[in-house]
Design a protein around this motif. Structure first.
Motif, PDB file in Angstrom:
ATOM      1  N   LYS A  31       0.831  -1.209   0.000  1.00  0.00           N
ATOM      2  CA  LYS A  31       0.000   0.000   0.000  1.00  0.00           C
ATOM      3  C   LYS A  31       0.865   1.258   0.000  1.00  0.00           C
ATOM      4  CE  LYS A  31      -4.110  -2.031   2.161  1.00  0.00           C
ATOM      5  NZ  LYS A  31      -5.022  -2.052   3.350  1.00  0.00           N
ATOM      6  N   VAL A  32       1.947   1.227   0.754  1.00  0.00           N
ATOM      7  CA  VAL A  32       2.872   2.366   0.777  1.00  0.00           C
ATOM      8  C   VAL A  32       3.502   2.572  -0.604  1.00  0.00           C
ATOM      9  CG1 VAL A  32       5.126   3.118   1.645  1.00  0.00           C
ATOM     10  CG2 VAL A  32       3.366   2.337   3.239  1.00  0.00           C
ATOM     11  N   ILE A  33       3.978   1.480  -1.203  1.00  0.00           N
ATOM     12  CA  ILE A  33       4.583   1.578  -2.531  1.00  0.00           C
ATOM     13  C   ILE A  33       3.544   1.989  -3.556  1.00  0.00           C
ATOM     14  CG2 ILE A  33       5.723   0.263  -4.372  1.00  0.00           C
ATOM     15  CD1 ILE A  33       7.052  -1.410  -2.158  1.00  0.00           C
ATOM     16  N   GLY A  34       2.331   1.452  -3.423  1.00  0.00           N
ATOM     17  CA  GLY A  34       1.260   1.812  -4.343  1.00  0.00           C
ATOM     18  C   GLY A  34       0.901   3.283  -4.265  1.00  0.00           C
ATOM     19  N   TRP A  35       0.966   3.846  -3.064  1.00  0.00           N
ATOM     20  CA  TRP A  35       0.757   5.295  -2.924  1.00  0.00           C
ATOM     21  C   TRP A  35       1.758   6.048  -3.788  1.00  0.00           C
ATOM     22  CZ3 TRP A  35       4.511   8.649  -1.119  1.00  0.00           C
ATOM     23  CH2 TRP A  35       4.113   9.980  -0.918  1.00  0.00           C
ATOM     24  N   ALA A  36       2.996   5.592  -3.784  1.00  0.00           N
ATOM     25  CA  ALA A  36       4.033   6.240  -4.592  1.00  0.00           C
ATOM     26  C   ALA A  36       3.778   6.047  -6.078  1.00  0.00           C
ATOM     27  CB  ALA A  36       5.404   5.695  -4.203  1.00  0.00           C
ATOM     28  N   VAL A  37       3.266   4.875  -6.463  1.00  0.00           N
ATOM     29  CA  VAL A  37       2.936   4.636  -7.864  1.00  0.00           C
ATOM     30  C   VAL A  37       1.890   5.638  -8.336  1.00  0.00           C
ATOM     31  CG1 VAL A  37       1.888   3.019  -9.495  1.00  0.00           C
ATOM     32  CG2 VAL A  37       3.508   2.182  -7.787  1.00  0.00           C
ATOM     33  N   LEU A  38       0.811   5.773  -7.564  1.00  0.00           N
ATOM     34  CA  LEU A  38      -0.282   6.649  -7.965  1.00  0.00           C
ATOM     35  C   LEU A  38       0.133   8.112  -7.954  1.00  0.00           C
ATOM     36  CD1 LEU A  38      -3.271   4.905  -6.146  1.00  0.00           C
ATOM     37  CD2 LEU A  38      -2.359   4.496  -8.440  1.00  0.00           C
ATOM     38  N   ALA A  39       1.134   8.450  -7.130  1.00  0.00           N
ATOM     39  CA  ALA A  39       1.661   9.815  -7.103  1.00  0.00           C
ATOM     40  C   ALA A  39       2.816   9.999  -8.077  1.00  0.00           C
ATOM     41  CB  ALA A  39       2.118  10.167  -5.687  1.00  0.00           C
ATOM     42  N   ASP A  40       3.140   8.947  -8.838  1.00  0.00           N
ATOM     43  CA  ASP A  40       4.222   8.947  -9.825  1.00  0.00           C
ATOM     44  C   ASP A  40       5.547   9.364  -9.190  1.00  0.00           C
ATOM     45  OD1 ASP A  40       5.265   8.439 -12.309  1.00  0.00           O
ATOM     46  OD2 ASP A  40       4.807  10.416 -13.138  1.00  0.00           O
ATOM     47  N   ARG A  41       5.887   8.721  -8.052  1.00  0.00           N
ATOM     48  CA  ARG A  41       7.104   9.071  -7.318  1.00  0.00           C
ATOM     49  C   ARG A  41       8.181   7.994  -7.391  1.00  0.00           C
ATOM     50  NH1 ARG A  41       5.731  12.850  -2.228  1.00  0.00           N
ATOM     51  NH2 ARG A  41       7.998  12.591  -2.020  1.00  0.00           N
ATOM     52  N   LEU A  42       7.982   6.959  -8.168  1.00  0.00           N
ATOM     53  CA  LEU A  42       9.019   5.940  -8.301  1.00  0.00           C
ATOM     54  C   LEU A  42      10.126   6.421  -9.227  1.00  0.00           C
ATOM     55  CD1 LEU A  42       7.022   2.593  -8.601  1.00  0.00           C
ATOM     56  CD2 LEU A  42       8.047   3.617  -6.581  1.00  0.00           C
ATOM     57  N   PRO A  43      11.395   6.074  -8.949  1.00  0.00           N
ATOM     58  CA  PRO A  43      11.861   5.282  -7.801  1.00  0.00           C
ATOM     59  C   PRO A  43      11.862   6.114  -6.527  1.00  0.00           C
ATOM     60  CG  PRO A  43      13.730   6.045  -9.065  1.00  0.00           C
ATOM     61  CD  PRO A  43      12.513   6.462  -9.843  1.00  0.00           C
ATOM     62  N   LEU A  44      11.778   5.425  -5.392  1.00  0.00           N
ATOM     63  CA  LEU A  44      11.694   6.099  -4.097  1.00  0.00           C
ATOM     64  C   LEU A  44      13.095   6.328  -3.526  1.00  0.00           C
ATOM     65  CD1 LEU A  44       8.559   4.283  -2.716  1.00  0.00           C
ATOM     66  CD2 LEU A  44       8.786   6.741  -3.149  1.00  0.00           C
ATOM     67  N   ARG A  45      13.891   7.054  -4.267  1.00  0.00           N
ATOM     68  CA  ARG A  45      15.247   7.356  -3.832  1.00  0.00           C
ATOM     69  C   ARG A  45      15.215   8.282  -2.616  1.00  0.00           C
ATOM     70  NH1 ARG A  45      19.056   5.736  -7.272  1.00  0.00           N
ATOM     71  NH2 ARG A  45      20.600   7.121  -6.320  1.00  0.00           N
ATOM     72  N   GLY A  46      16.212   8.097  -1.735  1.00  0.00           N
ATOM     73  CA  GLY A  46      16.323   8.965  -0.571  1.00  0.00           C
ATOM     74  C   GLY A  46      15.235   8.769   0.461  1.00  0.00           C
ATOM     75  N   THR A  47      14.675   7.559   0.544  1.00  0.00           N
ATOM     76  CA  THR A  47      13.596   7.303   1.497  1.00  0.00           C
ATOM     77  C   THR A  47      13.940   6.157   2.437  1.00  0.00           C
ATOM     78  OG1 THR A  47      12.448   5.786  -0.018  1.00  0.00           O
ATOM     79  CG2 THR A  47      11.829   8.129  -0.097  1.00  0.00           C
ATOM     80  N   VAL A  48      13.163   6.074   3.517  1.00  0.00           N
ATOM     81  CA  VAL A  48      13.276   5.000   4.501  1.00  0.00           C
ATOM     82  C   VAL A  48      11.932   4.300   4.595  1.00  0.00           C
ATOM     83  CG1 VAL A  48      13.785   4.385   6.903  1.00  0.00           C
ATOM     84  CG2 VAL A  48      14.942   6.341   5.836  1.00  0.00           C
ATOM     85  N   LEU A  49      11.932   2.979   4.491  1.00  0.00           N
ATOM     86  CA  LEU A  49      10.730   2.185   4.713  1.00  0.00           C
ATOM     87  C   LEU A  49      10.777   1.644   6.135  1.00  0.00           C
ATOM     88  CD1 LEU A  49       8.133   0.785   3.702  1.00  0.00           C
ATOM     89  CD2 LEU A  49       9.591  -1.107   2.909  1.00  0.00           C
ATOM     90  N   GLN A  50       9.862   2.092   6.977  1.00  0.00           N
ATOM     91  CA  GLN A  50       9.788   1.631   8.361  1.00  0.00           C
ATOM     92  C   GLN A  50       8.642   0.647   8.495  1.00  0.00           C
ATOM     93  OE1 GLN A  50      11.697   2.471  11.330  1.00  0.00           O
ATOM     94  NE2 GLN A  50      10.548   0.655  11.951  1.00  0.00           N
ATOM     95  N   VAL A  51       8.897  -0.532   9.065  1.00  0.00           N
ATOM     96  CA  VAL A  51       7.851  -1.541   9.248  1.00  0.00           C
ATOM     97  C   VAL A  51       7.711  -1.876  10.726  1.00  0.00           C
ATOM     98  CG1 VAL A  51       8.122  -2.482   6.929  1.00  0.00           C
ATOM     99  CG2 VAL A  51       9.455  -3.454   8.807  1.00  0.00           C
ATOM    100  N   SER A  52       6.507  -2.320  11.082  1.00  0.00           N
ATOM    101  CA  SER A  52       6.186  -2.497  12.498  1.00  0.00           C
ATOM    102  C   SER A  52       6.600  -3.848  13.056  1.00  0.00           C
ATOM    103  CB  SER A  52       4.673  -2.317  12.707  1.00  0.00           C
ATOM    104  OG  SER A  52       3.953  -3.296  11.968  1.00  0.00           O
TER     105      SER A  52
END
Length: 286
Positions: free
Chosen positions: A204-225
């Motif tokens: 869902k997080v990656i899909g948010w970026a797809v729909l916002a046309d933000r791929l690749p997600l350079r310079g980001t941190v993926l935090q998981v619970s």
């Protein structure tokens, strides 16, 4: 969007006194329902998920599986009825929105029929070892090893609590995983999502970026619970995310993939400490 929680009666028993206590009350549970993802009308996979942000989930899943790599390749999505889903096609007035049909942009190849749910990347398929790592490296469009992202250790240690503050449904049920995307340079929280499946929350997080046309997600941190599995590390690499942080342990194969791909992998990120398993140079010791 379907229900996120349901209430069910429970019997609560306590043994903290000389006489055991018992009372009946209502308990909130996280909803878990199947989502069938179709591409061009053809069934691709079924995943058990918490309803909500279904289009993001499907878009992120397609990135994770190497079907698409950029927002422009994702054209549209529509919920549709079908057997067992409710809706006119099933002869009922209610559509439970558990079937989602994706349309890809013109020129984008449809997934091969032979790949239906037998994807090389999914840890549940039983694939492991060098073959799986080589497959991710071969298919991924993005090279996370060259990403120049850095951040202070204190910023990384603060992210689990910031993610927890976004977990509204977890606060009611205690039954959901979560994932969030942060900008490494500014520390800005970009998006957070919850789901019964940890892999779904990440999709869902990656899909948010797809729909916002933000791929690749350079310079980001993926935090998981939760923990960092091979599957979550693979999803980060496929989306071009250079840093994966987990509050619990990574698996051995997740570490191997991180080492091979140049992904920074942090585990046991809690309180005032963390373990860095790969590409520790991106985390500043201050």
């Amino acid at each position: 969007m379907g229900r996120l929680t349901v209430n069910r009666p429970v019997v609560k028993i306590t043994l903290d006194g000389e006489v055991p206590g018992e009372r009946r009350r209502s308990d909130a549970l996280a909803v878990e329902e199947p989502l069938e993802i179709r591409v061009g009308g053809h069934a691709l996979t079924i995943t058990m998920r918490t309803p909500g942000h279904d289009v993001e989930l499907a878009a992120g899943f397609l990135v994770s599986e190497g079907v698409i790599a950029r927002g422009e390749q994702f054209r549209s999505a529509i919920h549709c009825g079908g057997p067992g889903t409710g809706g006119p096609a099933a002869g009922t007035p209610e559509n439970t929105y558990n079937v989602l049909d994706i349309a890809l942009a013109p020129g984008v190849s449809l997934p091969e029929a032979s790949l239906t749910r037998n994807f090389y990347t999914t840890s549940s398929c039983g694939l492991c070892g060098k073959a799986s790592i080589d497959a991710v490296e071969t298919v991924s469009t993005y090279d996370v090893a060259t990403d120049a992202a850095i951040l202070p250790a204190a910023d990384l240690l603060a992210m689990p609590d910031r993610l927890r503050a976004e977990q509204a449904v977890f606060g009611k049920t205690g039954g959901l995983h979560a994932a969030a995307l942060f900008d490494a340079a500014s520390g800005e929280l970009l998006v957070a999502r919850e789901d019964v499946g940890r892999h779904n929350a990440v999709d869902k997080v990656i899909g948010w970026a797809v729909l916002a046309d933000r791929l690749p997600l350079r310079g980001t941190v993926l935090q998981v619970s939760g923990r960092a599995s091979f599957e979550l590390a693979q999803k980060a690499v496929m989306a071009g995310i250079p840093i994966l942080s987990a509050v619990s342990a990574p698996s051995s194969l997740a570490v191997e993939l991180a080492e091979a791909s140049g992904l920074t992998l942090a585990g046991f990120v809690r309180g005032t400490s963390m373990n860095l398993y790969a590409r520790a140079d991106r985390v500043l010791r201050r």
